[in-house]
Design a protein around this motif. Structure first.
Motif, PDB file in Angstrom:
ATOM      1  N   MET A 170       4.490   0.151  18.557  1.00 23.78           N
ATOM      2  CA  MET A 170       4.505  -0.284  17.162  1.00 23.78           C
ATOM      3  C   MET A 170       3.845  -1.660  17.084  1.00 23.78           C
ATOM      4  O   MET A 170       3.911  -2.442  18.036  1.00 23.78           O
ATOM      5  CB  MET A 170       5.943  -0.406  16.667  1.00 23.78           C
ATOM      6  CG  MET A 170       6.692   0.889  16.552  1.00 23.78           C
ATOM      7  SD  MET A 170       6.234   1.843  15.102  1.00 23.78           S
ATOM      8  CE  MET A 170       6.930   0.885  13.774  1.00 23.78           C
ATOM      9  N   LEU A 173      -1.467   3.868  10.751  1.00 22.92           N
ATOM     10  CA  LEU A 173      -0.732   3.068   9.760  1.00 22.92           C
ATOM     11  C   LEU A 173       0.761   3.377   9.751  1.00 22.92           C
ATOM     12  O   LEU A 173       1.559   2.560   9.292  1.00 22.92           O
ATOM     13  CB  LEU A 173      -1.334   3.292   8.363  1.00 22.92           C
ATOM     14  CG  LEU A 173      -2.754   2.757   8.197  1.00 22.92           C
ATOM     15  CD1 LEU A 173      -3.316   3.143   6.837  1.00 22.92           C
ATOM     16  CD2 LEU A 173      -2.797   1.249   8.353  1.00 22.92           C
ATOM     17  N   ASP A 174       1.130   4.551  10.248  1.00 20.40           N
ATOM     18  CA  ASP A 174       2.559   4.883  10.308  1.00 20.40           C
ATOM     19  C   ASP A 174       3.296   4.011  11.316  1.00 20.40           C
ATOM     20  O   ASP A 174       4.515   3.899  11.273  1.00 20.40           O
ATOM     21  CB  ASP A 174       2.752   6.352  10.709  1.00 20.40           C
ATOM     22  CG  ASP A 174       2.417   7.278   9.553  1.00 20.40           C
ATOM     23  OD1 ASP A 174       2.455   6.797   8.402  1.00 20.40           O
ATOM     24  OD2 ASP A 174       2.101   8.453   9.800  1.00 20.40           O
ATOM     25  N   LEU A 215       2.568   0.816  11.957  1.00 21.08           N
ATOM     26  CA  LEU A 215       2.209  -0.575  11.678  1.00 21.08           C
ATOM     27  C   LEU A 215       3.098  -1.097  10.546  1.00 21.08           C
ATOM     28  O   LEU A 215       3.236  -0.439   9.518  1.00 21.08           O
ATOM     29  CB  LEU A 215       0.741  -0.642  11.254  1.00 21.08           C
ATOM     30  CG  LEU A 215       0.224  -2.041  10.970  1.00 21.08           C
ATOM     31  CD1 LEU A 215      -0.470  -2.578  12.208  1.00 21.08           C
ATOM     32  CD2 LEU A 215      -0.767  -2.033   9.830  1.00 21.08           C
ATOM     33  N   VAL A 216       3.701  -2.238  10.775  1.00 23.85           N
ATOM     34  CA  VAL A 216       4.532  -2.865   9.737  1.00 23.85           C
ATOM     35  C   VAL A 216       3.829  -4.149   9.311  1.00 23.85           C
ATOM     36  O   VAL A 216       3.491  -4.981  10.154  1.00 23.85           O
ATOM     37  CB  VAL A 216       5.940  -3.180  10.290  1.00 23.85           C
ATOM     38  CG1 VAL A 216       6.755  -3.950   9.264  1.00 23.85           C
ATOM     39  CG2 VAL A 216       6.655  -1.898  10.675  1.00 23.85           C
ATOM     40  N   VAL A 217       3.561  -4.275   8.019  1.00 27.80           N
ATOM     41  CA  VAL A 217       2.881  -5.470   7.504  1.00 27.80           C
ATOM     42  C   VAL A 217       3.928  -6.369   6.854  1.00 27.80           C
ATOM     43  O   VAL A 217       4.702  -5.910   6.008  1.00 27.80           O
ATOM     44  CB  VAL A 217       1.802  -5.070   6.470  1.00 27.80           C
ATOM     45  CG1 VAL A 217       1.106  -6.307   5.935  1.00 27.80           C
ATOM     46  CG2 VAL A 217       0.794  -4.120   7.098  1.00 27.80           C
ATOM     47  N   VAL A 218       3.938  -7.621   7.290  1.00 26.34           N
ATOM     48  CA  VAL A 218       4.898  -8.569   6.720  1.00 26.34           C
ATOM     49  C   VAL A 218       4.114  -9.623   5.939  1.00 26.34           C
ATOM     50  O   VAL A 218       3.288 -10.333   6.516  1.00 26.34           O
ATOM     51  CB  VAL A 218       5.734  -9.256   7.829  1.00 26.34           C
ATOM     52  CG1 VAL A 218       6.769 -10.188   7.214  1.00 26.34           C
ATOM     53  CG2 VAL A 218       6.411  -8.218   8.703  1.00 26.34           C
ATOM     54  N   PHE A 236       8.440  -3.630  19.225  1.00 23.02           N
ATOM     55  CA  PHE A 236       7.009  -3.814  18.976  1.00 23.02           C
ATOM     56  C   PHE A 236       6.282  -4.099  20.277  1.00 23.02           C
ATOM     57  O   PHE A 236       6.824  -4.719  21.182  1.00 23.02           O
ATOM     58  CB  PHE A 236       6.789  -4.987  18.015  1.00 23.02           C
ATOM     59  CG  PHE A 236       7.276  -4.709  16.624  1.00 23.02           C
ATOM     60  CD1 PHE A 236       6.508  -3.967  15.738  1.00 23.02           C
ATOM     61  CD2 PHE A 236       8.507  -5.164  16.198  1.00 23.02           C
ATOM     62  CE1 PHE A 236       6.958  -3.694  14.458  1.00 23.02           C
ATOM     63  CE2 PHE A 236       8.968  -4.906  14.921  1.00 23.02           C
ATOM     64  CZ  PHE A 236       8.189  -4.161  14.048  1.00 23.02           C
TER      65      PHE A 236
END
Lengths: 249, 337
Positions: A95, A117-118, A120-123, A144
């Motif tokens: 991740m 994109l599944d 991937l976490v965007v902060v 991660f």
């Protein structure tokens, strides 16, 4: 140690050893002490290879538990390389946390670079404190494989490289790598870096439609060359300068 | 070779009589259960004859004390016992290849708990042979220690004769579960929360190893923090879903600690598992590499969402790659699960 064994209690020795390890881990991070076989296994497993000639510049890929910065002027190609690394980190099911204080992350470009994109976490952090909070949470979570901090263009940046200093002790004990994308290197904070520089522009009817750029570590003569053929297209890997010289000869 | 002797419907007196009779006949006799005995036949061949002959002699001797015994002889105690249990009264059975003998039998012959049996049935495993064919490491990782023992039995690799009670006492029905706890004392007080969490990790690693050894998952954790110049701080935390993963235990405690504004100067800790349950494997993430734990990542993202507020921790999806405006190309949604 000999004395404790004489006491006839291996437990006492084991407790002392565990406490010594605790003290080391408290200071240097949880993975500071590893058994030899685990350390060897992890060294191979914990490199994040982008699958491009960039890996030859970074010595086989970015190592988990270490920071690295891609530094270069605007539109040099830093983000394209960072996306390639993110795709590489996801290759084994990892991740990625993308910390984006300038809210400039482009999902379409990520998809074209091969990012899932599944995973991937965007902060969208608002300031340096939130970047630190997000970075520390991602690096400590063990979920991660890579945390990317994209400081964004300098005119819209809410976080400088120097602000990331508190993340360095965190990344040392983490199973994830920290990748910083910035226009300028830190003034007070020395991160291992790869400098990304534009080489040439391709114009058509007076408009820029493509460019080439190079990525190199400051101490190394090896340079990885990339070309972007069209706007919105992914960067293609041309190999290292040595590869090109060999081809030319 | 091991001879398992099963005396059906043996009363307490019948059990004692059978034990005395067997001890008079054979040098090594152990009690597995009420009316069930394991006899090691090693070294008896020259004096007493072949194992099949000894088995017949056991039946005859026990008949004299009104005990109708079935005798199974096999290389492993478990196979011998199963053979004895599946043989009629006053009959004997010699098993030459224990694994082959056990393979077609239903899974019910193995000492598996009900939930695990259901789980194996759901995975399409019906016979002992199906279960024995699974890789040993995967069984241990996925189902815990109890299943690993049953797996060894299925593969005819058990040595439980050593576990039989040779004094003649019956083994306790439910051995008391050991207490799982870890303690740490630090020379210098820990003043910061981050330091404390790092230091707690080694205690939780120890807890995690103990849970893994017993095939358990923690359901409730209790932590007592010894503080300099203050009363000890006691925390209790439910761990849902139950886990033995050190990282998940650390995460749970970290959240508990972050709810406290002031922790003081911590000089020691005691972590105890108050409630545990048999560990259940998960299909996904069991064999994941470092940094590839979906649940961990999503849990951290949710934690960040709590801290930063809505609209800040997102996942993207490309809705229309051909859209003219980039903002229409992608869709964003909150990280929820």
């Amino acid at each position: 140690m000999a004395e404790t064994v004489k006491k006839g209690s291996a437990q006492v020795g084991a407790t002392a050893l565990a406490e010594a390890i605790t003290r080391i881990e408290t200071r240097y991070g949880t993975r500071a002490v590893l058994r030899g076989d685990v350390a060897e296994r992890q060294d191979g497993e914990r490199r994040i290879a982008s699958g491009t000639s960039l890996d030859r510049v970074t010595g086989g890929g970015i190592r988990a538990g270490e920071p690295l910065a891609f530094v270069g002027p605007v539109t040099a190609g830093k983000l394209a390389l960072a996306l390639r690394v993110a795709a590489g980190a996801q290759r084994d099911g990892g991740m990625v946390a993308w910390i984006d204080p300038s809210a400039s992350f482009d999902p379409l470009a990520a998809l074209r670079a091969g990012v899932d994109l599944d995973r991937l976490v965007v902060v969208r952090a608002r300031d340096a404190d939130e970047v630190l909070l997000a970075g520390a949470a991602a690096l400590r979570s063990e979920g991660f494989r890579l945390a990317v901090v994209d400081t964004g263009p300098s005119f819209a940046s809410r976080c400088a490289v120097d602000d990331l200093a508190p993340l360095l002790p965190v990344v040392r004990g983490s199973p994830a790598a920290l990748l910083v994308v910035a226009e300028e290197r830190g003034r007070r904070l020395a991160l291992p870096l790869v400098r990304v520089e534009p080489l040439g522009w391709r114009e058509r009817f007076g408009r820029t439609v493509g460019w080439s750029f190079a990525a190199a570590a400051p101490a190394s003569r090896e340079r990885a060359l990339f070309a972007v053929a069209a706007l919105g297209a992914d960067a293609s890997d041309l190999g290292t300068r040595a590869d090109l010289l060999e081809l030319a000869s | 070779m091991i001879a398992a002797v099963v005396v059906r419907g043996a009363s307490e007196t019948g059990h004692s009589r059978a034990l005395i009779t067997l001890r008079a006949l054979l040098p090594h006799v152990g009690v597995i259960d009420a009316g069930t005995f394991a006899c090691d036949l090693a070294g008896t061949e020259r004096v007493l004859g072949a194992p099949s002959r000894i088995a017949r002699r056991i039946v005859e001797r026990l008949l004299r004390v009104d005990a109708h015994a079935s005798v199974g002889v096999a290389v492993t105690p478990f196979a011998a016992r199963v053979a004895a249990e599946r043989t009629g009264p006053c009959e004997t059975r010699l098993v030459t290849d224990a694994r082959e003998y056990l393979a077609p039998l239903p899974l019910e012959v193995l000492p598996l708990d009900e939930k695990l049996s259901e789980e194996l049935a759901l995975l399409g495993l019906r016979t002992v042979g199906d279960f024995a064919a699974l890789p040993r490491g995967a069984v241990f990782e996925r189902f815990g220690r109890g299943a690993a023992r049953a797996h060894a039995l299925a593969r005819a690799e058990d040595d439980s004769y050593r576990g039989a009670d040779h004094r003649g006492a019956l083994p306790p029905e439910n051995p008391p579960r050991r207490r799982i706890c870890a303690r740490r004392l630090w020379e210098e007080p820990l003043a910061s929360r981050d330091q404390l969490i790092f230091a707690l990790r080694s205690a939780l690693d120890e807890i995690s190893s103990a849970l893994a050894a017993d095939g358990l998952a923690a359901l409730r954790l209790a932590v007592k923090l010894e503080r300099e110049g203050a009363e000890p701080l006691r925390l209790e935390r439910a761990v849902l879903p139950p886990t033995r993963e050190s990282a998940a235990l650390v995460r749970s405690l970290r959240w508990a600690l972050e709810e406290r504004a002031h922790l003081g100067r911590v000089i020691g800790c005691a972590v105890e598992v108050r409630e545990a349950e048999p560990a259940r494997g998960r299909q996904i993430g069991l064999f994941a590499a470092d940094g590839a734990r979906w649940e961990e990542a999503i849990a951290s993202a949710r934690y960040l969402r709590e801290k930063l507020g809505a609209g800040r921790v997102l996942r993207a999806r490309v809705a229309n790659a051909d859209a003219r405006l980039p903002e229409r190309a992608a869709e964003w949604k909150e990280v929820s699960s």
